[in-house]
Design a protein around this motif. Structure first.
Motif, PDB file in Angstrom:
ATOM      1  N   GLU A   7     -20.468 -10.344 -66.977  1.00  0.00           N
ATOM      2  CA  GLU A   7     -21.553  -9.968 -66.075  1.00  0.00           C
ATOM      3  C   GLU A   7     -22.792 -10.803 -66.359  1.00  0.00           C
ATOM      4  OE1 GLU A   7     -24.091  -6.014 -64.938  1.00  0.00           O
ATOM      5  OE2 GLU A   7     -21.943  -5.778 -65.322  1.00  0.00           O
ATOM      6  N   LEU A   8     -23.279 -11.460 -65.313  1.00  0.00           N
ATOM      7  CA  LEU A   8     -24.482 -12.274 -65.439  1.00  0.00           C
ATOM      8  C   LEU A   8     -25.738 -11.453 -65.168  1.00  0.00           C
ATOM      9  CD1 LEU A   8     -23.280 -15.498 -63.598  1.00  0.00           C
ATOM     10  CD2 LEU A   8     -23.386 -15.084 -66.055  1.00  0.00           C
ATOM     11  N   GLY A   9     -25.619 -10.405 -64.397  1.00  0.00           N
ATOM     12  CA  GLY A   9     -26.768  -9.571 -64.056  1.00  0.00           C
ATOM     13  C   GLY A   9     -26.522  -8.826 -62.766  1.00  0.00           C
ATOM     14  N   GLN A  10     -27.611  -8.394 -62.141  1.00  0.00           N
ATOM     15  CA  GLN A  10     -27.522  -7.589 -60.929  1.00  0.00           C
ATOM     16  C   GLN A  10     -27.597  -8.412 -59.643  1.00  0.00           C
ATOM     17  OE1 GLN A  10     -27.120  -4.047 -60.939  1.00  0.00           O
ATOM     18  NE2 GLN A  10     -26.598  -4.549 -63.040  1.00  0.00           N
ATOM     19  N   GLY A  11     -27.682  -9.719 -59.739  1.00  0.00           N
ATOM     20  CA  GLY A  11     -27.657 -10.540 -58.540  1.00  0.00           C
ATOM     21  C   GLY A  11     -29.021 -10.976 -58.049  1.00  0.00           C
ATOM     22  N   LYS A  78     -30.051 -13.805 -48.295  1.00  0.00           N
ATOM     23  CA  LYS A  78     -30.165 -15.212 -48.671  1.00  0.00           C
ATOM     24  C   LYS A  78     -29.307 -15.526 -49.901  1.00  0.00           C
ATOM     25  CE  LYS A  78     -31.952 -19.346 -48.502  1.00  0.00           C
ATOM     26  NZ  LYS A  78     -31.425 -20.312 -47.556  1.00  0.00           N
ATOM     27  N   ARG A  79     -29.241 -14.597 -50.838  1.00  0.00           N
ATOM     28  CA  ARG A  79     -28.447 -14.839 -52.057  1.00  0.00           C
ATOM     29  C   ARG A  79     -26.960 -14.946 -51.737  1.00  0.00           C
ATOM     30  NH1 ARG A  79     -30.807  -9.935 -55.241  1.00  0.00           N
ATOM     31  NH2 ARG A  79     -31.230  -9.295 -53.130  1.00  0.00           N
ATOM     32  N   ILE A  80     -26.484 -14.173 -50.778  1.00  0.00           N
ATOM     33  CA  ILE A  80     -25.079 -14.276 -50.365  1.00  0.00           C
ATOM     34  C   ILE A  80     -24.839 -15.609 -49.671  1.00  0.00           C
ATOM     35  CG2 ILE A  80     -23.292 -13.303 -48.864  1.00  0.00           C
ATOM     36  CD1 ILE A  80     -24.478 -10.523 -49.478  1.00  0.00           C
ATOM     37  N   GLU A  81     -25.798 -16.032 -48.842  1.00  0.00           N
ATOM     38  CA  GLU A  81     -25.680 -17.327 -48.173  1.00  0.00           C
ATOM     39  C   GLU A  81     -25.614 -18.472 -49.176  1.00  0.00           C
ATOM     40  OE1 GLU A  81     -28.885 -17.663 -45.374  1.00  0.00           O
ATOM     41  OE2 GLU A  81     -28.039 -16.138 -44.046  1.00  0.00           O
ATOM     42  N   LEU A  82     -26.445 -18.421 -50.220  1.00  0.00           N
ATOM     43  CA  LEU A  82     -26.422 -19.453 -51.260  1.00  0.00           C
ATOM     44  C   LEU A  82     -25.063 -19.509 -51.950  1.00  0.00           C
ATOM     45  CD1 LEU A  82     -29.914 -18.908 -52.910  1.00  0.00           C
ATOM     46  CD2 LEU A  82     -29.188 -20.909 -51.596  1.00  0.00           C
ATOM     47  N   PHE A  83     -24.522 -18.344 -52.248  1.00  0.00           N
ATOM     48  CA  PHE A  83     -23.215 -18.249 -52.894  1.00  0.00           C
ATOM     49  C   PHE A  83     -22.132 -18.834 -51.982  1.00  0.00           C
ATOM     50  CE2 PHE A  83     -19.306 -15.705 -53.652  1.00  0.00           C
ATOM     51  CZ  PHE A  83     -19.066 -16.070 -54.972  1.00  0.00           C
ATOM     52  N   GLU A  84     -22.134 -18.444 -50.717  1.00  0.00           N
ATOM     53  CA  GLU A  84     -21.137 -18.944 -49.774  1.00  0.00           C
ATOM     54  C   GLU A  84     -21.256 -20.458 -49.578  1.00  0.00           C
ATOM     55  OE1 GLU A  84     -21.949 -16.260 -46.478  1.00  0.00           O
ATOM     56  OE2 GLU A  84     -20.079 -15.180 -46.916  1.00  0.00           O
ATOM     57  N   GLU A  85     -22.472 -20.990 -49.584  1.00  0.00           N
ATOM     58  CA  GLU A  85     -22.675 -22.435 -49.467  1.00  0.00           C
ATOM     59  C   GLU A  85     -22.082 -23.174 -50.661  1.00  0.00           C
ATOM     60  OE1 GLU A  85     -26.879 -23.071 -48.912  1.00  0.00           O
ATOM     61  OE2 GLU A  85     -26.877 -22.031 -46.984  1.00  0.00           O
ATOM     62  N   ALA A  86     -22.263 -22.619 -51.859  1.00  0.00           N
ATOM     63  CA  ALA A  86     -21.708 -23.252 -53.068  1.00  0.00           C
ATOM     64  C   ALA A  86     -20.185 -23.273 -53.014  1.00  0.00           C
ATOM     65  CB  ALA A  86     -22.198 -22.516 -54.323  1.00  0.00           C
ATOM     66  N   VAL A  87     -19.586 -22.195 -52.530  1.00  0.00           N
ATOM     67  CA  VAL A  87     -18.129 -22.113 -52.415  1.00  0.00           C
ATOM     68  C   VAL A  87     -17.632 -23.046 -51.307  1.00  0.00           C
ATOM     69  CG1 VAL A  87     -16.199 -20.575 -51.892  1.00  0.00           C
ATOM     70  CG2 VAL A  87     -18.053 -19.774 -53.357  1.00  0.00           C
ATOM     71  N   THR A  88     -18.314 -23.052 -50.184  1.00  0.00           N
ATOM     72  CA  THR A  88     -17.939 -23.903 -49.050  1.00  0.00           C
ATOM     73  C   THR A  88     -18.032 -25.381 -49.418  1.00  0.00           C
ATOM     74  OG1 THR A  88     -18.705 -22.209 -47.513  1.00  0.00           O
ATOM     75  CG2 THR A  88     -18.421 -24.415 -46.616  1.00  0.00           C
TER      76      THR A  88
END
Length: 129
Positions: A7-11, A78-88
């Motif tokens: 676990e890195l944290g709460q996001g 925005k945090r979900i978008e950043l995550f999806e961009e990194a995966v994409t």
């Protein structure tokens, strides 16, 4: 194969760390996950990435930012978008899974065992051998 959640944290700011782990471990990337769970009529997202073991190791880390991001299908955080961009950027897509909220488990360890069971049953991670 031993799988363990780290676990890195709460996001909050740690989502940037998770995205950097994805970028710097491109060769080890296995799967990315967006776990959604509900508590008190609100839905939250947990972002996670599973990395392949290093060398001959039998250890598969699964880094997670747990339940700190409000989740809304129509309006992505925005945090979900950043995550999806990194995966994409790796030519992959995050798997979205609906799970139980961690608060219903008496211990955090039980919650993570539950998640490992779900991931194994759906063949997202290898079985224990």
């Amino acid at each position: 194969m031993i799988q363990q959640f780290i676990e890195l944290g709460q996001g909050y700011g740690d989502v940037y760390e998770l995205c950097e782990l994805i970028k710097t471990n491109e060769a080890r990337f296995h799967h990315a996950f967006i776990f959604t769970s509900s508590k008190n009529d609100h839905t939250y997202a947990s972002l996670a990435v599973a990395l392949k073991p290093v060398g001959e190791s039998k250890f598969m880390p699964i880094y997670i930012c747990r339940e700190g991001i409000p989740y809304n299908i129509e309006k992505r955080a925005k945090r979900i978008e950043l995550f999806e961009e990194a995966v994409t950027a790796l030519g992959r897509k995050a798997n979205i899974l609906e799970i139980k909220h961690s608060s219903i488990f008496s211990e955090e360890k039980l919650f993570y065992q539950y998640l490992i069971g779900i991931l194994r049953l759906n063949h997202y991670i290898p079985p224990m051998y």
